[in-house]
Scaffold this motif. Structure first.
Motif, short mmCIF file in Angstrom:
data_model
loop_
_atom_site.label_atom_id
_atom_site.label_comp_id
_atom_site.label_asym_id
_atom_site.label_seq_id
_atom_site.Cartn_x
_atom_site.Cartn_y
_atom_site.Cartn_z
N GLN A 270 0.77 -1.04 -0.11
CA GLN A 270 0.05 -0.03 -0.08
C GLN A 270 0.93 1.21 0.07
OE1 GLN A 270 -2.74 -0.57 3.50
NE2 GLN A 270 -4.47 -0.83 1.88
N ARG A 271 1.84 1.16 0.63
CA ARG A 271 2.68 2.40 0.87
C ARG A 271 3.58 2.72 -0.53
NH1 ARG A 271 4.13 0.24 5.88
NH2 ARG A 271 6.11 -0.67 5.02
N ARG A 272 3.79 1.57 -1.28
CA ARG A 272 4.42 1.79 -2.50
C ARG A 272 3.27 1.86 -3.78
NH1 ARG A 272 8.36 -2.81 -3.96
NH2 ARG A 272 9.10 -1.32 -5.53
N GLY A 273 2.24 1.73 -3.48
CA GLY A 273 1.28 1.91 -4.44
C GLY A 273 1.20 0.63 -5.36
N ASP A 274 1.55 -0.40 -4.91
CA ASP A 274 1.63 -1.64 -5.58
C ASP A 274 0.17 -2.30 -5.87
OD1 ASP A 274 1.97 -4.29 -6.73
OD2 ASP A 274 3.91 -4.54 -6.03
N GLY A 275 -0.73 -1.98 -6.50
CA GLY A 275 -2.06 -2.40 -6.56
C GLY A 275 -2.23 -3.99 -6.81
N LEU A 276 -1.41 -4.56 -7.54
CA LEU A 276 -1.65 -5.94 -7.86
C LEU A 276 -0.96 -6.66 -6.63
CD1 LEU A 276 -2.23 -8.15 -9.80
CD2 LEU A 276 0.28 -7.99 -10.68
N LEU A 277 0.11 -6.34 -5.99
CA LEU A 277 0.44 -7.42 -4.93
C LEU A 277 -0.57 -6.97 -3.76
CD1 LEU A 277 2.18 -8.80 -3.12
CD2 LEU A 277 3.73 -6.89 -2.83
N CYS A 278 -1.38 -5.83 -3.63
CA CYS A 278 -2.22 -5.42 -2.78
C CYS A 278 -3.32 -6.62 -2.95
CB CYS A 278 -2.98 -4.10 -2.66
SG CYS A 278 -1.97 -2.91 -1.83
N SER A 279 -3.63 -6.67 -4.10
CA SER A 279 -4.92 -7.68 -4.48
C SER A 279 -4.59 -9.00 -3.99
CB SER A 279 -5.12 -7.41 -6.07
OG SER A 279 -4.37 -8.35 -6.75
N TYR A 280 -3.38 -9.24 -4.10
CA TYR A 280 -3.07 -10.68 -3.52
C TYR A 280 -3.12 -10.89 -2.04
CZ TYR A 280 -1.54 -12.83 -7.93
OH TYR A 280 -1.70 -13.38 -9.36
N THR A 281 -2.35 -9.85 -1.40
CA THR A 281 -2.47 -9.82 -0.02
C THR A 281 -3.90 -9.71 0.69
OG1 THR A 281 -1.78 -7.53 -0.06
CG2 THR A 281 -0.21 -9.05 0.47
N ALA A 282 -4.51 -8.88 0.07
CA ALA A 282 -5.87 -8.76 0.52
C ALA A 282 -6.71 -10.00 0.31
CB ALA A 282 -6.71 -7.58 -0.39
N ARG A 283 -6.58 -10.80 -0.76
CA ARG A 283 -7.40 -11.99 -0.95
C ARG A 283 -6.89 -12.99 -0.04
NH1 ARG A 283 -9.06 -15.65 -4.88
NH2 ARG A 283 -7.83 -17.77 -4.85
N HIS A 284 -5.65 -13.06 0.40
CA HIS A 284 -5.27 -13.95 1.37
C HIS A 284 -5.56 -13.59 2.83
CE1 HIS A 284 -3.17 -16.94 -1.33
NE2 HIS A 284 -3.03 -15.99 -2.06
N LEU A 285 -5.36 -12.40 2.99
CA LEU A 285 -5.79 -12.31 4.43
C LEU A 285 -7.29 -12.36 4.68
CD1 LEU A 285 -3.80 -8.77 4.73
CD2 LEU A 285 -3.35 -10.81 6.16
N ALA A 286 -8.01 -12.12 3.57
CA ALA A 286 -9.37 -12.41 3.73
C ALA A 286 -9.69 -14.02 3.89
CB ALA A 286 -10.03 -11.96 2.41
N GLY A 287 -8.92 -14.76 3.08
CA GLY A 287 -8.98 -16.28 3.32
C GLY A 287 -8.77 -16.47 4.70
N LEU A 288 -7.79 -16.01 5.50
CA LEU A 288 -7.49 -16.33 6.89
C LEU A 288 -8.87 -15.72 7.77
CD1 LEU A 288 -3.79 -15.76 6.98
CD2 LEU A 288 -4.64 -17.89 6.87
N ALA A 289 -9.37 -14.73 7.37
CA ALA A 289 -10.15 -14.29 8.13
C ALA A 289 -11.54 -15.17 8.10
CB ALA A 289 -10.64 -12.88 7.47
N LEU A 290 -11.66 -16.03 6.99
CA LEU A 290 -12.74 -16.58 6.76
C LEU A 290 -12.78 -18.00 7.55
CD1 LEU A 290 -15.34 -17.48 5.13
CD2 LEU A 290 -14.06 -18.15 3.28
N GLU A 291 -11.39 -18.34 7.40
CA GLU A 291 -11.12 -19.69 8.23
C GLU A 291 -11.45 -19.33 9.65
OE1 GLU A 291 -7.16 -21.19 7.48
OE2 GLU A 291 -7.51 -21.59 5.53
#
Length: 259
Positions: free
Chosen positions: A147-168
């Motif tokens: 997020q600090r670097r403005g890397d939207g693609l990496l953010c899309s992956y990290t958001a997805r996997h953090l969400a997966g852990l939240a769902l678990e």
């Protein structure tokens, strides 16, 4: 070149993108590393073409020049070992951990390659070591840095996997927010090949009618892309309850770091 690579990669045309880089790869370590990463991502989405990726990575490793390139090559090696392990080709956990450990030793704090390294270490922790606590810490660190670097693609992956852990963990609202963020970022970036997995993930935390619509949209997109990701194609065919291997980031944003 960067724009051409991005257009091909985002549509799942990894081999064509790698072919564009072939003339440069023999003389430019950055081009060789980018080519290897593209072909590793092809393995991730197709569960095939392993030899191409291995050959390209060996070429990149042979031509590294300086600490930054050595770190990037080690990070790619760790990711290829992770992908091979997750997709069941063979267990390469030790290789993945060793390579990512070398990457960490080579990169100083705050180095541009750190967010991607943290994300890949999170993948290993979550899916090979089955340590969700360590995975969450690594993903969170990667997400904040991206997020600090403005890397939207990496953010899309990290958001997805953090969400997966939240769902678990039973937090469906936080999971829904993360999956929506991942989908939005991929659509905004035009990362077409990554949209179907984001749609399928969001379907898992949506109401039945919306979930059916999202899965149908994901199925249409997978079909339009020739059946990739292959693991998602199988999952959508057999039903939403079937498990699929997790995705992971293969190449940094083509419109920036890999040019």
């Amino acid at each position: 070149m960067a724009d051409a690579l991005w257009r091909l990669r985002s549509r799942g045309c990894w081999q064509e993108a790698a072919d564009l880089l072939r003339p440069q790869a023999g003389r430019d370590p950055s081009a060789a590393l980018t080519r290897a990463e593209l072909l590793i991502e092809q393995c991730l989405f197709t569960a095939d073409h392993w030899e191409r990726a291995e050959d390209a990575l060996r070429q990149a490793e042979a031509g590294v020049a300086g600490v930054e390139h050595r770190a990037a090559a080690a990070c790619a090696r760790g990711f290829l070992a992770y992908v091979a392990s997750v997709l069941g080709r063979r267990d390469r956990l030790d290789e993945a951990q060793a390579a990512l450990g070398r990457t960490s030793a080579l990169l100083p704090p705050g180095a541009p390659g750190r967010p991607l390294l943290d994300f890949r270490r999170g993948l290993v922790a979550e899916n090979l070591l089955h340590d969700p606590g360590a995975a969450w810490i690594a993903y969170r660190r990667a997400h904040d840095a991206a997020q600090r670097r403005g890397d939207g693609l990496l953010c899309s992956y990290t958001a997805r996997h953090l969400a997966g852990l939240a769902l678990e963990d039973g937090d469906r609202e936080r999971a829904r927010e993360g999956f929506r963020t991942s989908l939005r970022l991929r659509e905004e970036l035009g990362f077409t090949v990554g949209v179907a997995p984001a749609l399928a993930s969001l379907a898992e935390v949506s109401e039945p009618g919306e979930a059916a619509r999202l899965r149908a949209e994901a199925s249409r997109l997978v079909h339009a892309l020739g059946g990739v990701p292959v693991w998602l194609a199988r999952r959508l065919h057999t039903g939403p309850a079937a498990d699929a291997p997790p995705d992971g980031l293969g190449v940094e944003d083509a419109r920036g770091a890999i040019s």
